[in-house]
Design a protein around this motif. Structure first.
Motif, PDB file in Angstrom:
ATOM      1  N   THR A  24      28.192   1.651 -30.363  1.00  0.00           N
ATOM      2  CA  THR A  24      27.457   1.232 -29.172  1.00  0.00           C
ATOM      3  C   THR A  24      27.192  -0.266 -29.249  1.00  0.00           C
ATOM      4  O   THR A  24      26.728  -0.756 -30.277  1.00  0.00           O
ATOM      5  N   ILE A  29      21.809  -1.091 -27.026  1.00  0.00           N
ATOM      6  CA  ILE A  29      20.757  -0.467 -27.830  1.00  0.00           C
ATOM      7  C   ILE A  29      19.429  -1.182 -27.595  1.00  0.00           C
ATOM      8  O   ILE A  29      18.392  -0.541 -27.379  1.00  0.00           O
ATOM      9  N   LYS A  46      18.842   6.435 -19.767  1.00  0.00           N
ATOM     10  CA  LYS A  46      20.241   6.848 -19.904  1.00  0.00           C
ATOM     11  C   LYS A  46      21.044   6.436 -18.672  1.00  0.00           C
ATOM     12  O   LYS A  46      22.147   5.881 -18.770  1.00  0.00           O
ATOM     13  N   ARG A  56      25.488   7.194 -23.261  1.00  0.00           N
ATOM     14  CA  ARG A  56      24.879   7.780 -24.438  1.00  0.00           C
ATOM     15  C   ARG A  56      23.867   8.833 -23.986  1.00  0.00           C
ATOM     16  O   ARG A  56      23.306   8.752 -22.890  1.00  0.00           O
ATOM     17  N   SER A  57      23.587   9.783 -24.850  1.00  0.00           N
ATOM     18  CA  SER A  57      22.675  10.881 -24.515  1.00  0.00           C
ATOM     19  C   SER A  57      21.215  10.441 -24.629  1.00  0.00           C
ATOM     20  O   SER A  57      20.899   9.408 -25.247  1.00  0.00           O
ATOM     21  N   THR A  59      19.089  11.971 -26.439  1.00  0.00           N
ATOM     22  CA  THR A  59      18.780  12.083 -27.867  1.00  0.00           C
ATOM     23  C   THR A  59      19.167  10.812 -28.608  1.00  0.00           C
ATOM     24  O   THR A  59      18.428  10.336 -29.491  1.00  0.00           O
ATOM     25  N   ALA A  60      20.315  10.233 -28.256  1.00  0.00           N
ATOM     26  CA  ALA A  60      20.759   8.990 -28.911  1.00  0.00           C
ATOM     27  C   ALA A  60      19.761   7.869 -28.651  1.00  0.00           C
ATOM     28  O   ALA A  60      19.410   7.112 -29.570  1.00  0.00           O
ATOM     29  N   ASP A  63      16.723   8.390 -30.677  1.00  0.00           N
ATOM     30  CA  ASP A  63      17.003   8.050 -32.069  1.00  0.00           C
ATOM     31  C   ASP A  63      17.008   6.543 -32.292  1.00  0.00           C
ATOM     32  O   ASP A  63      16.623   6.065 -33.369  1.00  0.00           O
ATOM     33  N   TRP A  64      17.450   5.766 -31.311  1.00  0.00           N
ATOM     34  CA  TRP A  64      17.412   4.305 -31.443  1.00  0.00           C
ATOM     35  C   TRP A  64      15.982   3.831 -31.681  1.00  0.00           C
ATOM     36  O   TRP A  64      15.727   3.000 -32.553  1.00  0.00           O
TER      37      TRP A  64
END
Length: 212
Positions: A24, A29, A46, A56-57, A59-60, A63-64
């Motif tokens: 990514t 990000i 998103k 990106r999801s 969840t991603a 997580d970032w």
């Protein structure tokens, strides 16, 4: 905050050392983290980065924020610190959010989430704060809670019971935290306590930038 203002703010304050692969683009990000902390839901964040050409999801994105491990920091030692705790819900369960706030700037100095409220946990919170701040000349502004007074006494820290004035700063930031955690309940769905704690610390970093 208008959407254009969210994107016009610099993002260099978001350290991306946690990124292990270049799957990514870094700008995506940083923008994703900033947009989510600034108020967009995971779904809307998103959708926004998809308009930048990055898919990106949710969840991603979540997580970032977690992996960035942002922590509130302040290089000023205020002579007063407002300390309090409030209840927020995580996965439908009550948790205690502790916060220390500089009344002069409305900035977080330290924030921590616990599953319960005890004198010993309050001592732990204050010890962590003492590791970050010089507290020898500090007066703590607190309400009349016995566990707060007991913890401060145990550590030999000065305090004054105050229900108005400068102590109101912590109430203002708590209102914003409660608004955000309520509107982002999906963020904390099935989340573990450390995950929620990292999100709250990241939010505190973003909040502090907005107050400066």
């Amino acid at each position: 905050m208008p959407e254009t203002n969210r994107l016009s703010e610099p993002t260099e304050w978001i350290d991306l050392e946690f990124v292990e692969r270049q799957r990514t683009p870094e700008f995506a990000i940083q923008v994703g983290i900033q947009l989510h902390l600034a108020g967009l839901s995971l779904s809307n964040t998103k959708q926004y980065i998809e308009r930048l050409g990055v898919k990106r999801s949710r969840t991603a994105i979540h997580d970032w924020v977690r992996k960035a491990d942002l922590q509130p920091d302040c290089d000023v030692s205020p002579n007063q610190i407002a300390v309090d705790e409030t209840v927020i819900r995580v996965n439908g369960q009550r948790h205690w959010l502790y916060a220390a706030v500089d009344p002069g700037t409305n900035q977080f100095l330290h924030v921590r989430l616990f599953q319960t409220r005890t004198t010993q946990l309050t001592v732990l919170f204050l010890r962590e704060l003492r590791e970050k701040q010089q507290l020898s000349d500090t007066t703590f502004l607190i309400d009349d809670a016995a566990h707060l007074k007991a913890a401060l006494d145990r550590l030999g820290l000065r305090f004054r019971v105050s229900r108005h004035g400068n102590r109101n700063s912590v109430e203002r930031v708590f209102r914003e935290v409660k608004r955000r955690t309520s509107s982002f309940s999906n963020t904390f769905s099935n989340a573990r306590l450390p995950t929620v704690d990292s999100w709250l610390n990241a939010f505190a970093v973003w909040w502090n930038r907005c107050q400066s």
